[in-house]
Design a protein around this motif. Structure first.
Motif, PDB file in Angstrom:
ATOM      1  N   GLU A   1       0.815  -1.208   0.000  1.00 19.33           N
ATOM      2  CA  GLU A   1       0.000   0.000   0.000  1.00 19.33           C
ATOM      3  C   GLU A   1       0.849   1.259   0.000  1.00 19.33           C
ATOM      4  O   GLU A   1       0.577   2.215  -0.730  1.00 19.33           O
ATOM      5  N   GLU A   2       1.932   1.272   0.820  1.00 21.98           N
ATOM      6  CA  GLU A   2       2.731   2.500   0.945  1.00 21.98           C
ATOM      7  C   GLU A   2       3.638   2.753  -0.256  1.00 21.98           C
ATOM      8  O   GLU A   2       4.249   3.828  -0.355  1.00 21.98           O
ATOM      9  N   LEU A   3       3.746   1.788  -1.170  1.00 21.37           N
ATOM     10  CA  LEU A   3       4.646   1.939  -2.327  1.00 21.37           C
ATOM     11  C   LEU A   3       3.895   2.225  -3.621  1.00 21.37           C
ATOM     12  O   LEU A   3       4.531   2.353  -4.676  1.00 21.37           O
ATOM     13  N   ARG A   4       2.565   2.355  -3.570  1.00 23.67           N
ATOM     14  CA  ARG A   4       1.804   2.440  -4.819  1.00 23.67           C
ATOM     15  C   ARG A   4       2.055   3.732  -5.587  1.00 23.67           C
ATOM     16  O   ARG A   4       1.809   3.790  -6.782  1.00 23.67           O
ATOM     17  N   ALA A   5       2.521   4.797  -4.916  1.00 19.59           N
ATOM     18  CA  ALA A   5       2.826   6.052  -5.622  1.00 19.59           C
ATOM     19  C   ALA A   5       4.314   6.163  -5.959  1.00 19.59           C
ATOM     20  O   ALA A   5       4.810   7.240  -6.240  1.00 19.59           O
ATOM     21  N   THR A   6       5.028   5.033  -5.923  1.00 17.49           N
ATOM     22  CA  THR A   6       6.468   5.039  -6.206  1.00 17.49           C
ATOM     23  C   THR A   6       6.749   5.556  -7.619  1.00 17.49           C
ATOM     24  O   THR A   6       6.071   5.210  -8.567  1.00 17.49           O
ATOM     25  N   ARG A   7       7.782   6.415  -7.731  1.00 17.73           N
ATOM     26  CA  ARG A   7       8.268   6.868  -9.037  1.00 17.73           C
ATOM     27  C   ARG A   7       9.311   5.862  -9.530  1.00 17.73           C
ATOM     28  O   ARG A   7      10.286   5.582  -8.830  1.00 17.73           O
ATOM     29  N   VAL A   8       9.088   5.287 -10.706  1.00 16.27           N
ATOM     30  CA  VAL A   8       9.959   4.251 -11.263  1.00 16.27           C
ATOM     31  C   VAL A   8      10.827   4.869 -12.355  1.00 16.27           C
ATOM     32  O   VAL A   8      10.312   5.431 -13.328  1.00 16.27           O
ATOM     33  N   GLN A   9      12.133   4.796 -12.180  1.00 13.63           N
ATOM     34  CA  GLN A   9      13.091   5.320 -13.164  1.00 13.63           C
ATOM     35  C   GLN A   9      13.558   4.156 -14.034  1.00 13.63           C
ATOM     36  O   GLN A   9      14.206   3.233 -13.566  1.00 13.63           O
ATOM     37  N   MET A  10      13.213   4.184 -15.331  1.00 16.69           N
ATOM     38  CA  MET A  10      13.531   3.112 -16.273  1.00 16.69           C
ATOM     39  C   MET A  10      14.798   3.493 -17.032  1.00 16.69           C
ATOM     40  O   MET A  10      14.788   4.384 -17.896  1.00 16.69           O
ATOM     41  N   ASN A  11      15.930   2.844 -16.714  1.00 19.53           N
ATOM     42  CA  ASN A  11      17.207   3.131 -17.352  1.00 19.53           C
ATOM     43  C   ASN A  11      17.426   2.157 -18.505  1.00 19.53           C
ATOM     44  O   ASN A  11      17.489   0.936 -18.297  1.00 19.53           O
ATOM     45  N   PRO A  12      17.545   2.656 -19.761  1.00 21.40           N
ATOM     46  CA  PRO A  12      17.708   1.763 -20.913  1.00 21.40           C
ATOM     47  C   PRO A  12      19.110   1.162 -20.941  1.00 21.40           C
ATOM     48  O   PRO A  12      20.002   1.604 -20.204  1.00 21.40           O
ATOM     49  N   PRO A  13      19.343   0.166 -21.795  1.00 23.07           N
ATOM     50  CA  PRO A  13      20.686  -0.420 -21.901  1.00 23.07           C
ATOM     51  C   PRO A  13      21.703   0.645 -22.332  1.00 23.07           C
ATOM     52  O   PRO A  13      21.367   1.579 -23.069  1.00 23.07           O
ATOM     53  N   PRO A  14      22.952   0.546 -21.877  1.00 14.93           N
ATOM     54  CA  PRO A  14      23.985   1.505 -22.286  1.00 14.93           C
ATOM     55  C   PRO A  14      24.147   1.517 -23.801  1.00 14.93           C
ATOM     56  O   PRO A  14      24.032   0.496 -24.474  1.00 14.93           O
ATOM     57  N   ASN A  15      24.409   2.726 -24.328  1.00 13.30           N
ATOM     58  CA  ASN A  15      24.650   2.929 -25.764  1.00 13.30           C
ATOM     59  C   ASN A  15      23.438   2.578 -26.622  1.00 13.30           C
ATOM     60  O   ASN A  15      23.568   2.392 -27.840  1.00 13.30           O
ATOM     61  N   SER A  16      22.256   2.482 -26.016  1.00 10.97           N
ATOM     62  CA  SER A  16      21.064   2.177 -26.808  1.00 10.97           C
ATOM     63  C   SER A  16      20.498   3.425 -27.481  1.00 10.97           C
ATOM     64  O   SER A  16      19.722   3.320 -28.429  1.00 10.97           O
ATOM     65  N   GLY A  17      20.870   4.590 -26.958  1.00  7.63           N
ATOM     66  CA  GLY A  17      20.329   5.836 -27.500  1.00  7.63           C
ATOM     67  C   GLY A  17      18.935   6.168 -26.986  1.00  7.63           C
ATOM     68  O   GLY A  17      18.375   7.208 -27.338  1.00  7.63           O
ATOM     69  N   LEU A  18      18.347   5.301 -26.169  1.00  4.90           N
ATOM     70  CA  LEU A  18      17.006   5.539 -25.639  1.00  4.90           C
ATOM     71  C   LEU A  18      17.084   6.428 -24.401  1.00  4.90           C
ATOM     72  O   LEU A  18      18.050   6.347 -23.641  1.00  4.90           O
ATOM     73  N   PRO A  19      16.066   7.268 -24.160  1.00 13.38           N
ATOM     74  CA  PRO A  19      16.105   8.154 -22.992  1.00 13.38           C
ATOM     75  C   PRO A  19      15.715   7.417 -21.706  1.00 13.38           C
ATOM     76  O   PRO A  19      15.053   6.381 -21.741  1.00 13.38           O
ATOM     77  N   VAL A  20      16.122   7.987 -20.581  1.00 11.70           N
ATOM     78  CA  VAL A  20      15.639   7.509 -19.278  1.00 11.70           C
ATOM     79  C   VAL A  20      14.181   7.932 -19.121  1.00 11.70           C
ATOM     80  O   VAL A  20      13.816   9.062 -19.429  1.00 11.70           O
ATOM     81  N   ARG A  21      13.327   7.011 -18.667  1.00 15.18           N
ATOM     82  CA  ARG A  21      11.910   7.308 -18.494  1.00 15.18           C
ATOM     83  C   ARG A  21      11.527   7.212 -17.012  1.00 15.18           C
ATOM     84  O   ARG A  21      12.067   6.392 -16.284  1.00 15.18           O
ATOM     85  N   PHE A  22      10.574   8.086 -16.616  1.00 14.73           N
ATOM     86  CA  PHE A  22      10.039   8.062 -15.266  1.00 14.73           C
ATOM     87  C   PHE A  22       8.540   7.766 -15.371  1.00 14.73           C
ATOM     88  O   PHE A  22       7.804   8.460 -16.069  1.00 14.73           O
ATOM     89  N   LYS A  23       8.099   6.712 -14.670  1.00 14.51           N
ATOM     90  CA  LYS A  23       6.699   6.291 -14.745  1.00 14.51           C
ATOM     91  C   LYS A  23       6.173   6.026 -13.337  1.00 14.51           C
ATOM     92  O   LYS A  23       6.958   5.853 -12.391  1.00 14.51           O
ATOM     93  N   GLN A  24       4.860   6.026 -13.194  1.00 12.92           N
ATOM     94  CA  GLN A  24       4.200   5.700 -11.927  1.00 12.92           C
ATOM     95  C   GLN A  24       3.015   4.789 -12.208  1.00 12.92           C
ATOM     96  O   GLN A  24       2.280   4.997 -13.178  1.00 12.92           O
ATOM     97  N   CYS A  25       2.851   3.783 -11.354  1.00 15.24           N
ATOM     98  CA  CYS A  25       1.670   2.928 -11.461  1.00 15.24           C
ATOM     99  C   CYS A  25       0.420   3.678 -11.013  1.00 15.24           C
ATOM    100  O   CYS A  25      -0.663   3.495 -11.547  1.00 15.24           O
ATOM    101  N   HIS A  26       0.567   4.512  -9.995  1.00 14.18           N
ATOM    102  CA  HIS A  26      -0.535   5.329  -9.471  1.00 14.18           C
ATOM    103  C   HIS A  26       0.018   6.713  -9.190  1.00 14.18           C
ATOM    104  O   HIS A  26       1.175   6.867  -8.808  1.00 14.18           O
ATOM    105  N   THR A  27      -0.808   7.743  -9.331  1.00 17.61           N
ATOM    106  CA  THR A  27      -0.357   9.123  -9.126  1.00 17.61           C
ATOM    107  C   THR A  27      -0.939   9.760  -7.879  1.00 17.61           C
ATOM    108  O   THR A  27      -0.712  10.919  -7.628  1.00 17.61           O
ATOM    109  N   TYR A  28      -1.690   8.983  -7.069  1.00 13.05           N
ATOM    110  CA  TYR A  28      -2.234   9.579  -5.851  1.00 13.05           C
ATOM    111  C   TYR A  28      -1.238   9.427  -4.718  1.00 13.05           C
ATOM    112  O   TYR A  28      -0.312   8.633  -4.789  1.00 13.05           O
TER     113      TYR A  28
END
Length: 313
Positions: free
Chosen positions: A286-313
């Motif tokens: 319950e206490e982790l549902r608003a966690t901000r998840v930082q998605m780090n792509p593989p090195p040298n992939s050229g993809l950006p780091v993304r920040f996502k949340q399962c819930h925003t409350y």
């Protein structure tokens, strides 16, 4: 003053002090810290846009909104009443800018024939940076100074999430404070000796245990400090359990908590059901549902780091 009245006074005083500190002082500090982390998680252009809106409210206007140079971290020209000013946005909370950064901005000020400069960062400045900036008419704005000005400019969901995070920590602190205040008040009321005026005319009879029985001692209540430490330990263990379960998902190389509210993931491939698996694990707590998840792509992939949340409350 009787022990009972003294205990009541102690409870109210300690509880009121705890409420003032955690809700009036610590909550704003936690908002600032979490808000600075949120600014650091933005892209440079989003961050620079907030800074520009803040400076426009101060009375500056656009002279040249295209960055001077290429890429992020470039300088921007602004107008003010006495001439042109150079704005430099240094993104990232890990920054601790020193004299070299100030000298770079001073050179840009001279090259653009500007009257001064502004350097803004969510991080901080070393003492020598302030010493160099003053004589060269450069204003330095760090994360603690920046946050109160840009907080009203944030998107509503982001601002509410920061406020909810700080309010949650404040409520826990207030609850612990009042628990400690109640324990201290009861200890004073029960343990301090009564004065003669508080002694009743006839001593109350003490019930003796029936023959053949043994008086059962009362259980000793755990101290609020021990209860709080146990709660923090349990929460930390749940965060570790969640990170371990997510690290075992296909496509995840590593999972670790960069802050108490941010889970950093190194991914080696973007599996179609990877995000559903991550949210399925986070939703167990319950206490982790608003966690901000930082998605780090593989090195040298050229993809950006993304920040996502399962819930925003």
């Amino acid at each position: 003053m009787s022990p009972l009245m003294l205990g009541l006074f102690c409870t109210l005083t300690v509880g009121a002090a705890a409420t003032f500190y955690f809700w009036g002082v610590r909550r704003r500090q936690d908002e600032s810290v979490e808000g600075i982390h949120s600014l650091s998680a933005m892209h440079w252009r989003e961050f620079a846009g907030l800074v520009l809106e803040m400076l426009f409210r101060r009375g500056y206007s656009a002279a040249e909104l295209h960055p001077l140079g290429s890429g992020d971290q470039s300088d921007i020209l602004l107008k003010r009443e006495d001439g042109v000013c150079v704005l430099s946005c240094k993104h990232g909370s890990a920054y601790r800018l020193g004299g070299s950064a100030v000298e770079e901005l001073a050179n840009s000020v001279r090259m653009n024939d500007a009257v001064g400069g502004i350097m803004v960062t969510p991080g901080s400045f070393a003492p020598e940076a302030y010493a160099l900036a003053r004589p060269q008419r450069i204003e330095l704005i760090d994360g603690k100074t920046l946050w109160p000005e840009v907080e009203p400019l944030l998107p509503e969901p982001l601002r509410k999430r920061v406020q909810a995070y700080a309010a949650g920590r404040a409520k826990r602190g207030v609850g612990i404070g009042w628990t400690a205040a109640l324990v201290a008040g009861l200890a004073i009321a029960l343990l301090l000796p009564r004065s003669d005026g508080d002694t009743p005319d006839a001593p109350a009879a003490v019930a003796a245990p029936a023959p053949g029985t043994t008086a059962t001692p009362k259980p000793v209540a755990a101290s609020p400090q021990a209860a709080a430490a146990q709660t923090e330990s349990q929460q930390e263990q749940r965060r570790k359990d969640a990170a371990s379960a997510i690290a075992a998902l296909p496509g995840v190389e590593r999972a670790l908590w960069s802050t108490q509210s941010t889970l950093s993931l190194d991914i080696n491939s973007d599996q179609p059901d990877l995000w559903n698996g991550i949210c399925g694990i986070i939703d167990r707590y319950e206490e982790l549902r608003a966690t901000r998840v930082q998605m780090n792509p593989p090195p040298n992939s050229g993809l950006p780091v993304r920040f996502k949340q399962c819930h925003t409350y």
